[in-house]
Write an enzyme that holds these catalytic residues in place. Structure first.
Site, PDB file in Angstrom:
ATOM      1  N   ARG A 213      56.398 -52.197   4.862  1.00  0.00           N
ATOM      2  CA  ARG A 213      57.769 -52.240   5.351  1.00  0.00           C
ATOM      3  C   ARG A 213      58.678 -52.850   4.287  1.00  0.00           C
ATOM      4  O   ARG A 213      58.220 -53.567   3.391  1.00  0.00           O
ATOM      5  CB  ARG A 213      57.863 -53.043   6.645  1.00  0.00           C
ATOM      6  CG  ARG A 213      57.617 -54.535   6.517  1.00  0.00           C
ATOM      7  CD  ARG A 213      57.826 -55.257   7.855  1.00  0.00           C
ATOM      8  NE  ARG A 213      57.051 -54.660   8.914  1.00  0.00           N
ATOM      9  CZ  ARG A 213      57.586 -53.910   9.882  1.00  0.00           C
ATOM     10  NH1 ARG A 213      58.896 -53.688   9.912  1.00  0.00           N
ATOM     11  NH2 ARG A 213      56.833 -53.390  10.805  1.00  0.00           N
ATOM     12  N   ALA A 234      54.693 -49.572  -1.895  1.00  0.00           N
ATOM     13  CA  ALA A 234      55.170 -50.942  -1.674  1.00  0.00           C
ATOM     14  C   ALA A 234      56.529 -50.959  -0.978  1.00  0.00           C
ATOM     15  O   ALA A 234      57.145 -49.919  -0.725  1.00  0.00           O
ATOM     16  CB  ALA A 234      55.234 -51.684  -3.001  1.00  0.00           C
ATOM     17  N   HIS A 235      57.015 -52.167  -0.709  1.00  0.00           N
ATOM     18  CA  HIS A 235      58.238 -52.347   0.064  1.00  0.00           C
ATOM     19  C   HIS A 235      59.463 -51.784  -0.650  1.00  0.00           C
ATOM     20  O   HIS A 235      59.590 -51.851  -1.861  1.00  0.00           O
ATOM     21  CB  HIS A 235      58.454 -53.831   0.389  1.00  0.00           C
ATOM     22  CG  HIS A 235      58.600 -54.707  -0.820  1.00  0.00           C
ATOM     23  ND1 HIS A 235      59.715 -55.464  -1.058  1.00  0.00           N
ATOM     24  CD2 HIS A 235      57.777 -54.937  -1.863  1.00  0.00           C
ATOM     25  CE1 HIS A 235      59.570 -56.131  -2.181  1.00  0.00           C
ATOM     26  NE2 HIS A 235      58.398 -55.825  -2.689  1.00  0.00           N
ATOM     27  N   ASN A 236      60.338 -51.167   0.144  1.00  0.00           N
ATOM     28  CA  ASN A 236      61.623 -50.620  -0.317  1.00  0.00           C
ATOM     29  C   ASN A 236      61.488 -49.455  -1.284  1.00  0.00           C
ATOM     30  O   ASN A 236      62.449 -49.103  -1.976  1.00  0.00           O
ATOM     31  CB  ASN A 236      62.489 -51.715  -0.949  1.00  0.00           C
ATOM     32  CG  ASN A 236      62.979 -52.719   0.075  1.00  0.00           C
ATOM     33  OD1 ASN A 236      62.373 -53.768   0.268  1.00  0.00           O
ATOM     34  ND2 ASN A 236      64.080 -52.405   0.741  1.00  0.00           N
ATOM     35  N   SER A 254      60.622 -51.161  -4.626  1.00  0.00           N
ATOM     36  CA  SER A 254      62.001 -50.750  -4.932  1.00  0.00           C
ATOM     37  C   SER A 254      62.097 -49.629  -5.961  1.00  0.00           C
ATOM     38  O   SER A 254      63.170 -49.403  -6.530  1.00  0.00           O
ATOM     39  CB  SER A 254      62.831 -51.957  -5.408  1.00  0.00           C
ATOM     40  OG  SER A 254      62.880 -52.939  -4.397  1.00  0.00           O
TER      41      SER A 254
END
Length: 343
Positions: A213, A234-236, A254
């Site tokens: 998330r 991974a996140h974002n 990201s």
């Protein structure tokens, strides 16, 4: 069905008799009477001489075929359609098992199939014709679109949104916490991961993948993208439409991928990068810089494919070059000794 009937379903031009019955689909070397097979290119046309199939799916540029031929634009795609036609089973709703756990204020669509020991937490929304196999967990407030299929032990954490016709294979975790920590006073302190995950329509995710998330906002996988087993997002991270990620790919936080990106197995992509549309990344690559659209890269660190291929040629000659350098150094040493004697 007969060859003629199969040709009609595939939209294929039939060359040869079409009254034989087709009962199965097989590869060109394994096919037997009653099977349909396919020939993807002229390189394998020699295999047809010993083929015992009743029919073969071919492209328009293949002419001389000794068995009935179904002529199509894309034989591999038509072969996949034939598999679905001959082996596909219509969806039959199985209802909700008494041993499933359904929380409060859950919205269930029409004709669900929820197996024993599946858990749907409070406030979740399940679309129509959704299948949840044993051990599936759907977290609070998560949304599952129509015709989604979740295999055993899939975990959908809270605040996750899955689109229609999403397929998730066994053991995958969607919405686990992103790897976010800040170091202070000699200790690593967790940064709360309060974002979500959005997975759009027609995405398929392999077994034992992890989609984290977002810390804030959402991790996003756009429509039509396919992930192989053991992929970590991974996140974002944002992954564009119709991408292909093969086994053991890892994408750090990201990073943004465009559409139609293809990533070979065991490749690693660093954080906060932008990978353009239609980029192709060779297996085992390490990507540490953003990549412009349409590039083909490979290596560790990843470089344009032509540069990487040139480097591989040089690499294979390193033993010879080392030997040559040693010989040249010996000659230089000899010449310097002779020169010092003369002086």
């Amino acid at each position: 069905m007969t060859i003629t009937e199969l040709a009609a379903k595939l939209g294929a031009e039939l060359r040869g008799p079409g009254d034989a019955e087709i009962r199965g689909v097989a590869g060109i070397r394994e096919a037997r009477e009653g099977d349909v097979t396919y020939l993807s290119d002229q390189k394998h046309q020699k295999d047809l001489a010993a083929c015992r199939a009743s029919a073969v799916i071919v492209s328009k540029d293949i002419q001389a075929v000794s068995i009935p031929a179904l002529v199509v634009k894309n034989p591999r795609y038509a072969f996949a359609l034939a598999l679905g036609i001959l082996y596909g089973k219509p969806y039959l709703p199985g209802g909700i098992s008494e041993r499933a756990v359904i929380g409060k204020d859950v919205v269930l669509g029409a004709e669900p199939t929820i197996h024993p020991f599946a858990v749907v937490a409070n406030g979740a929304k399940i679309g129509s014709r959704v299948t949840l196999y044993p051990g599936v967990y759907v977290g609070e407030g998560s949304v599952i679109g129509d015709d989604a299929l979740l295999y055993p032990n899939v975990s959908i954490r809270e605040g996750v949104s899955l689109g229609c016709r999403v397929i998730i294979h066994a053991g995958t975790v969607i919405g686990s916490d992103g790897f976010g920590f800040v170091t202070d006073g000699g200790r690593h302190h967790k940064i709360p991961q309060v974002g979500g995950v959005i997975i759009e329509d027609d995405v398929e995710i392999g077994a034992n993948c992890t989609i984290d998330r977002a810390a804030l906002g959402n991790t996003v996988i756009r429509k039509g993208t396919k992930l192989d087993n053991l992929v970590h997002v991974a996140h974002n991270v944002t992954i564009g439409e119709h991408c292909l990620l093969t086994g053991q790919v890892g994408i750090a936080g990201s990073t943004s991928l465009g559409s139609y990106v293809v990533i070979g197995g065991q490749s690693a992509i660093s954080d906060h990068l932008t990978i353009g549309d239609r980029v192709m990344i060779g297996g085992g690559s390490g990507v540490s810089r953003s990549v412009e659209p349409g590039q083909v890269i490979a290596g560790y660190p990843a470089v344009p494919l032509r540069e990487w291929l040139k480097a591989q040629v040089v690499l294979s000659k390193l033993p010879e070059l080392k030997k040559l350098v040693a010989q040249l150094q010996e000659r230089i040493d000899t010449l310097e000794k002779e020169r010092s004697k003369q002086s």
